[in-house]
Design a protein around this motif. Structure first.
Motif, PDB file in Angstrom:
ATOM      1  N   GLU A  99      26.949  34.297  52.706  1.00 30.25           N
ATOM      2  CA  GLU A  99      27.172  34.349  51.253  1.00 30.25           C
ATOM      3  C   GLU A  99      28.569  34.908  51.028  1.00 30.25           C
ATOM      4  OE1 GLU A  99      25.083  34.201  48.264  1.00 30.25           O
ATOM      5  OE2 GLU A  99      26.776  35.000  47.115  1.00 30.25           O
ATOM      6  N   THR A 100      29.443  34.125  50.371  1.00 25.65           N
ATOM      7  CA  THR A 100      30.770  34.648  50.065  1.00 25.65           C
ATOM      8  C   THR A 100      30.714  35.307  48.689  1.00 25.65           C
ATOM      9  OG1 THR A 100      31.775  32.902  51.382  1.00 25.65           O
ATOM     10  CG2 THR A 100      33.226  34.079  49.864  1.00 25.65           C
ATOM     11  N   ALA A 101      30.718  36.640  48.670  1.00 23.62           N
ATOM     12  CA  ALA A 101      30.561  37.380  47.418  1.00 23.62           C
ATOM     13  C   ALA A 101      31.884  37.470  46.667  1.00 23.62           C
ATOM     14  CB  ALA A 101      30.019  38.773  47.700  1.00 23.62           C
ATOM     15  N   VAL A 102      32.992  37.580  47.424  1.00 24.25           N
ATOM     16  CA  VAL A 102      34.328  37.671  46.830  1.00 24.25           C
ATOM     17  C   VAL A 102      35.261  36.823  47.686  1.00 24.25           C
ATOM     18  CG1 VAL A 102      36.250  39.211  46.231  1.00 24.25           C
ATOM     19  CG2 VAL A 102      33.896  40.035  45.995  1.00 24.25           C
ATOM     20  N   SER A 103      36.078  36.013  47.009  1.00 21.33           N
ATOM     21  CA  SER A 103      36.858  35.027  47.744  1.00 21.33           C
ATOM     22  C   SER A 103      38.349  35.119  47.409  1.00 21.33           C
ATOM     23  CB  SER A 103      36.315  33.641  47.382  1.00 21.33           C
ATOM     24  OG  SER A 103      36.938  32.667  48.159  1.00 21.33           O
ATOM     25  N   ASP A 104      39.146  35.540  48.378  1.00 22.69           N
ATOM     26  CA  ASP A 104      40.612  35.500  48.271  1.00 22.69           C
ATOM     27  C   ASP A 104      41.114  36.100  46.949  1.00 22.69           C
ATOM     28  OD1 ASP A 104      43.174  34.981  49.147  1.00 22.69           O
ATOM     29  OD2 ASP A 104      43.175  32.888  48.496  1.00 22.69           O
ATOM     30  N   PHE A 105      40.692  37.325  46.685  1.00 23.06           N
ATOM     31  CA  PHE A 105      40.974  37.997  45.411  1.00 23.06           C
ATOM     32  C   PHE A 105      42.284  38.783  45.539  1.00 23.06           C
ATOM     33  CE2 PHE A 105      38.760  40.926  42.026  1.00 23.06           C
ATOM     34  CZ  PHE A 105      39.819  40.727  41.166  1.00 23.06           C
ATOM     35  N   SER A 106      43.290  38.400  44.777  1.00 26.46           N
ATOM     36  CA  SER A 106      44.569  39.124  44.759  1.00 26.46           C
ATOM     37  C   SER A 106      44.885  39.579  43.345  1.00 26.46           C
ATOM     38  CB  SER A 106      45.710  38.226  45.254  1.00 26.46           C
ATOM     39  OG  SER A 106      45.514  37.885  46.605  1.00 26.46           O
ATOM     40  N   LEU A 107      45.247  40.860  43.221  1.00 25.19           N
ATOM     41  CA  LEU A 107      45.530  41.432  41.904  1.00 25.19           C
ATOM     42  C   LEU A 107      46.192  42.793  42.087  1.00 25.19           C
ATOM     43  CD1 LEU A 107      44.793  40.859  38.832  1.00 25.19           C
ATOM     44  CD2 LEU A 107      42.898  42.435  39.171  1.00 25.19           C
ATOM     45  N   THR A 108      47.084  43.135  41.161  1.00 30.61           N
ATOM     46  CA  THR A 108      47.708  44.456  41.193  1.00 30.61           C
ATOM     47  C   THR A 108      47.351  45.199  39.914  1.00 30.61           C
ATOM     48  OG1 THR A 108      49.513  43.553  42.475  1.00 30.61           O
ATOM     49  CG2 THR A 108      49.929  45.640  41.400  1.00 30.61           C
ATOM     50  N   VAL A 109      46.977  46.464  40.046  1.00 26.80           N
ATOM     51  CA  VAL A 109      46.619  47.299  38.895  1.00 26.80           C
ATOM     52  C   VAL A 109      47.490  48.543  38.934  1.00 26.80           C
ATOM     53  CG1 VAL A 109      44.695  48.364  37.638  1.00 26.80           C
ATOM     54  CG2 VAL A 109      44.231  46.561  39.301  1.00 26.80           C
ATOM     55  N   GLU A 110      48.167  48.847  37.824  1.00 21.51           N
ATOM     56  CA  GLU A 110      49.096  49.976  37.853  1.00 21.51           C
ATOM     57  C   GLU A 110      49.076  50.737  36.535  1.00 21.51           C
ATOM     58  OE1 GLU A 110      53.085  48.860  38.867  1.00 21.51           O
ATOM     59  OE2 GLU A 110      53.679  50.945  39.202  1.00 21.51           O
ATOM     60  N   ASP A 111      48.647  52.001  36.581  1.00 17.64           N
ATOM     61  CA  ASP A 111      48.642  52.891  35.412  1.00 17.64           C
ATOM     62  C   ASP A 111      48.090  52.198  34.166  1.00 17.64           C
ATOM     63  OD1 ASP A 111      49.897  54.588  37.146  1.00 17.64           O
ATOM     64  OD2 ASP A 111      51.896  54.153  36.413  1.00 17.64           O
ATOM     65  N   GLU A 112      46.935  51.592  34.325  1.00 19.15           N
ATOM     66  CA  GLU A 112      46.320  50.843  33.225  1.00 19.15           C
ATOM     67  C   GLU A 112      44.820  50.810  33.466  1.00 19.15           C
ATOM     68  OE1 GLU A 112      46.998  46.537  33.528  1.00 19.15           O
ATOM     69  OE2 GLU A 112      47.501  46.835  35.639  1.00 19.15           O
ATOM     70  N   LEU A 113      44.084  50.427  32.422  1.00 23.17           N
ATOM     71  CA  LEU A 113      42.655  50.208  32.600  1.00 23.17           C
ATOM     72  C   LEU A 113      42.416  48.707  32.703  1.00 23.17           C
ATOM     73  CD1 LEU A 113      39.712  52.024  30.887  1.00 23.17           C
ATOM     74  CD2 LEU A 113      39.644  49.555  31.221  1.00 23.17           C
ATOM     75  N   LEU A 114      42.062  48.283  33.905  1.00 22.96           N
ATOM     76  CA  LEU A 114      41.749  46.879  34.135  1.00 22.96           C
ATOM     77  C   LEU A 114      40.242  46.708  34.099  1.00 22.96           C
ATOM     78  CD1 LEU A 114      43.072  44.043  35.527  1.00 22.96           C
ATOM     79  CD2 LEU A 114      41.244  44.745  37.095  1.00 22.96           C
ATOM     80  N   VAL A 115      39.751  45.803  33.249  1.00 18.37           N
ATOM     81  CA  VAL A 115      38.323  45.496  33.230  1.00 18.37           C
ATOM     82  C   VAL A 115      38.066  44.291  34.119  1.00 18.37           C
ATOM     83  CG1 VAL A 115      36.407  44.639  31.842  1.00 18.37           C
ATOM     84  CG2 VAL A 115      37.805  46.505  30.973  1.00 18.37           C
ATOM     85  N   LEU A 116      37.103  44.443  35.015  1.00 15.48           N
ATOM     86  CA  LEU A 116      36.643  43.341  35.845  1.00 15.48           C
ATOM     87  C   LEU A 116      35.398  42.804  35.160  1.00 15.48           C
ATOM     88  CD1 LEU A 116      37.625  42.223  38.529  1.00 15.48           C
ATOM     89  CD2 LEU A 116      36.166  43.897  39.688  1.00 15.48           C
ATOM     90  N   LEU A 117      35.497  41.589  34.630  1.00 12.80           N
ATOM     91  CA  LEU A 117      34.449  41.037  33.773  1.00 12.80           C
ATOM     92  C   LEU A 117      33.870  39.777  34.393  1.00 12.80           C
ATOM     93  CD1 LEU A 117      33.111  40.991  30.848  1.00 12.80           C
ATOM     94  CD2 LEU A 117      35.026  39.542  30.169  1.00 12.80           C
ATOM     95  N   GLY A 118      32.557  39.616  34.246  1.00 11.29           N
ATOM     96  CA  GLY A 118      31.932  38.387  34.720  1.00 11.29           C
ATOM     97  C   GLY A 118      30.429  38.561  34.757  1.00 11.29           C
ATOM     98  N   PRO A 119      29.700  37.463  34.890  1.00 10.01           N
ATOM     99  CA  PRO A 119      28.242  37.522  34.860  1.00 10.01           C
ATOM    100  C   PRO A 119      27.672  38.209  36.097  1.00 10.01           C
ATOM    101  CG  PRO A 119      28.966  35.317  35.464  1.00 10.01           C
ATOM    102  CD  PRO A 119      30.202  36.096  35.108  1.00 10.01           C
ATOM    103  N   SER A 120      26.420  38.571  36.009  1.00  7.98           N
ATOM    104  CA  SER A 120      25.716  39.191  37.125  1.00  7.98           C
ATOM    105  C   SER A 120      25.858  38.321  38.380  1.00  7.98           C
ATOM    106  CB  SER A 120      24.247  39.338  36.732  1.00  7.98           C
ATOM    107  OG  SER A 120      23.536  39.901  37.787  1.00  7.98           O
ATOM    108  N   GLY A 121      26.156  38.959  39.504  1.00  8.22           N
ATOM    109  CA  GLY A 121      26.243  38.241  40.770  1.00  8.22           C
ATOM    110  C   GLY A 121      27.604  37.640  41.063  1.00  8.22           C
TER     111      GLY A 121
END
Ligand code: ADP
Ligand code: ADP
Length: 229
Positions: free
Chosen positions: A20-42
């Motif tokens: 089961e690939t739960a997360v796939s090739d996820f690239s992101l930068t977060v810096e001195d901010e509030l980043l919301v990770l949004l999406g449906p269950s699963g």
């Protein structure tokens, strides 16, 4: 100033049913901010947070904090604090002991410094009057304040919140949203906030990253992510 970078992060679970690939090739930068990770269950939100915290291994890719690769480090060797929906407090301990537990790995602090940090955070979260109470006596909102205080007492570089308001009633949820926003603007910390609630994402986020089936769909300010097509 703290930069959290995910670089091609992938998580595969192998079990009897297959892969089961739960997360796939996820690239992101977060810096001195509030980043919301949004999406449906699963869609892979919790798995992503747990990898950042070091509670879950990474199958592929890297996680960096200010350029330092933390991918193989234990949770206690990352300057990260995490808050969960169900508080995760130690029921045998007082509020003060729960908060001090957050400093267990800070061996460079004296007892007086620990005590001062606990009291400072208790003031910030409005629980100074509860320090000697047992956590089992507290309301849901008070418990979540203790859990936030315990996390922040470590002065983490990165703050992770997994549906932190989901157990609270609507009134408390709205109060705590305001408090978290105040905290974010006062501390200017690097925060990843997981929710499946679009309204909550819109009100809390500096930026929203939308995940679907383990894949990052888009990331941007709330008004751009939800602009009319
Ligand atoms: P979310 O937090 O967005 O609800 P999760 O990160 O919990 O999503 O789960 C993402 C996917 O990974 C789901 O398909 C889930 O079933 C799967 N998953 C999560 N944990 C495990 C595990 N320990 N073993 C196998 N599959 C898992
Ligand atoms: P110990 O060193 O006795 O394992 P820790 O405080 O390091 O104690 O961890 C206790 C448990 O708390 C760990 O098994 C892990 O699941 C969880 N944990 C540790 N660090 C973090 C963190 N930064 N955020 C969330 N959970 C954590």
């Amino acid at each position: 100033m703290v930069e959290l970078a995910l670089d091609g992060v992938t998580k595969r679970y192998d079990d009897a049913q297959g892969t089961e690939t739960a997360v796939s090739d996820f690239s992101l930068t977060v810096e001195d901010e509030l980043l919301v990770l949004l999406g449906p269950s699963g869609c892979g939100k919790t798995t992503t947070l747990r990898m950042i915290a070091g509670l879950e291994t990474v199958t592929d890719g890297a996680i960096r904090i200010d350029g330092r690769d933390v991918t193989g480090l234990a949770p206690s060797d990352r300057s990260i604090a995490m808050v969960f929906q169900d508080y995760g407090l130690y029921t045998m301990m007082s509020v003060r002991e729960n908060m001090a537990y957050g400093l267990k790995h800070s061996t460079d602090l004296s007892a007086a410094e620990r005590e001062a940090r606990v009291e400072e955070m208790a003031e910030m979260f409005d629980i100074a009057g509860l320090l000697d109470r047992s956590v089992t006596d507290l309301s849901g909102g008070q418990k979540q304040r203790v859990s936030l205080g315990r996390a922040m007492v470590r002065e983490p570089d990165v703050f992770l919140l997994d549906e932190p308001l989901a157990s609270l009633d609507a009134k408390l949820r709205s109060e705590m949203r305001t408090e978290l926003q105040r905290l974010q603007s006062e501390l200017d910390i690097t925060t990843v906030y997981v929710t499946h609630d679009q309204k909550e994402a819109m009100t809390m986020a500096d930026r929203i990253a939308v995940l679907d089936d383990g894949v990052l769909q888009q990331a941007g300010p709330p008004d751009r992510v939800y602009a009319d097509p």
